[in-house]
Scaffold this motif. Structure first.
Motif, PDB file in Angstrom:
ATOM      1  N   ILE A 101     102.843  32.545 -74.397  1.00 53.12           N
ATOM      2  CA  ILE A 101     103.732  31.518 -73.867  1.00 53.12           C
ATOM      3  C   ILE A 101     105.152  32.064 -73.893  1.00 53.12           C
ATOM      4  O   ILE A 101     105.590  32.603 -74.917  1.00 53.12           O
ATOM      5  CB  ILE A 101     103.673  30.226 -74.708  1.00 53.12           C
ATOM      6  CG1 ILE A 101     102.281  29.604 -74.599  1.00 53.12           C
ATOM      7  CG2 ILE A 101     104.745  29.237 -74.267  1.00 53.12           C
ATOM      8  CD1 ILE A 101     102.098  28.388 -75.464  1.00 53.12           C
ATOM      9  N   VAL A 102     105.843  31.944 -72.765  1.00 52.89           N
ATOM     10  CA  VAL A 102     107.245  32.357 -72.684  1.00 52.89           C
ATOM     11  C   VAL A 102     108.065  31.099 -72.460  1.00 52.89           C
ATOM     12  O   VAL A 102     107.784  30.320 -71.548  1.00 52.89           O
ATOM     13  CB  VAL A 102     107.465  33.357 -71.523  1.00 52.89           C
ATOM     14  CG1 VAL A 102     108.932  33.728 -71.406  1.00 52.89           C
ATOM     15  CG2 VAL A 102     106.605  34.599 -71.721  1.00 52.89           C
ATOM     16  N   ASP A 103     109.061  30.900 -73.298  1.00 53.20           N
ATOM     17  CA  ASP A 103     109.943  29.742 -73.169  1.00 53.20           C
ATOM     18  C   ASP A 103     110.612  29.742 -71.799  1.00 53.20           C
ATOM     19  O   ASP A 103     111.082  30.780 -71.335  1.00 53.20           O
ATOM     20  CB  ASP A 103     110.987  29.797 -74.289  1.00 53.20           C
ATOM     21  CG  ASP A 103     111.905  28.604 -74.271  1.00 53.20           C
ATOM     22  OD1 ASP A 103     112.963  28.700 -73.621  1.00 53.20           O
ATOM     23  OD2 ASP A 103     111.551  27.591 -74.894  1.00 53.20           O
ATOM     24  N   ALA A 104     110.657  28.578 -71.146  1.00 55.23           N
ATOM     25  CA  ALA A 104     111.233  28.473 -69.799  1.00 55.23           C
ATOM     26  C   ALA A 104     112.685  28.934 -69.767  1.00 55.23           C
ATOM     27  O   ALA A 104     113.109  29.584 -68.806  1.00 55.23           O
ATOM     28  CB  ALA A 104     111.117  27.040 -69.282  1.00 55.23           C
ATOM     29  N   ALA A 105     113.447  28.630 -70.808  1.00 51.22           N
ATOM     30  CA  ALA A 105     114.857  29.038 -70.831  1.00 51.22           C
ATOM     31  C   ALA A 105     114.985  30.557 -70.902  1.00 51.22           C
ATOM     32  O   ALA A 105     115.848  31.147 -70.254  1.00 51.22           O
ATOM     33  CB  ALA A 105     115.577  28.387 -72.006  1.00 51.22           C
ATOM     34  N   VAL A 106     114.115  31.198 -71.670  1.00 48.15           N
ATOM     35  CA  VAL A 106     114.143  32.657 -71.791  1.00 48.15           C
ATOM     36  C   VAL A 106     113.766  33.290 -70.454  1.00 48.15           C
ATOM     37  O   VAL A 106     114.462  34.189 -69.956  1.00 48.15           O
ATOM     38  CB  VAL A 106     113.192  33.130 -72.906  1.00 48.15           C
ATOM     39  CG1 VAL A 106     113.042  34.640 -72.898  1.00 48.15           C
ATOM     40  CG2 VAL A 106     113.688  32.647 -74.267  1.00 48.15           C
ATOM     41  N   CYS A 146     105.676  38.071 -79.678  1.00 52.84           N
ATOM     42  CA  CYS A 146     106.991  38.711 -79.733  1.00 52.84           C
ATOM     43  C   CYS A 146     107.080  39.793 -78.659  1.00 52.84           C
ATOM     44  O   CYS A 146     106.156  40.592 -78.500  1.00 52.84           O
ATOM     45  CB  CYS A 146     107.227  39.338 -81.098  1.00 52.84           C
ATOM     46  SG  CYS A 146     107.299  38.141 -82.437  1.00 52.84           S
ATOM     47  N   PRO A 189     116.778  26.748 -66.318  1.00 55.50           N
ATOM     48  CA  PRO A 189     115.396  26.307 -66.540  1.00 55.50           C
ATOM     49  C   PRO A 189     114.917  25.305 -65.483  1.00 55.50           C
ATOM     50  O   PRO A 189     113.767  25.374 -65.035  1.00 55.50           O
ATOM     51  CB  PRO A 189     115.439  25.679 -67.933  1.00 55.50           C
ATOM     52  CG  PRO A 189     116.538  26.422 -68.625  1.00 55.50           C
ATOM     53  CD  PRO A 189     117.578  26.636 -67.540  1.00 55.50           C
TER      54      PRO A 189
END
Length: 87
Positions: A8-13, A69, A22
């Protein structure tokens, strides 16, 4: 990572990698402008995943470990090759 092993990759990242907000990233997702692929490592790369996310002519590629990570990342650009073909 979720129980199925998908990172899972954070939308903001992810949005930041493409220079988007985002909200704009989510709009692109809803419109089908975002394509992604996850490849599972084997052998020496067991436990790692390669994520490829494409928006337009940009592709963000990241290698992540089993904890999600980011171990390495790069942005690639595709465009027109000499002679007018797609590169």
């Amino acid at each position: 990572m979720p129980t199925d092993g998908s990172p899972i990759v954070d939308a903001a990242v992810l949005a930041g990698r493409f220079g988007l907000t985002p909200d704009l990233l989510l709009d692109h997702l809803r419109r089908g402008f975002v394509r992604s692929r996850v490849e599972i490592g084997a052998g020496d790369d067991a436990g790692k995943r390669r994520l490829s996310v494409r928006i337009g002519n940009r592709v963000w590629i990241a290698i992540v470990n089993e904890n999600g990570c980011v171990l390495s990342e790069e942005m690639q650009y595709s465009g027109m090759a000499p002679g007018g073909g797609l590169g």
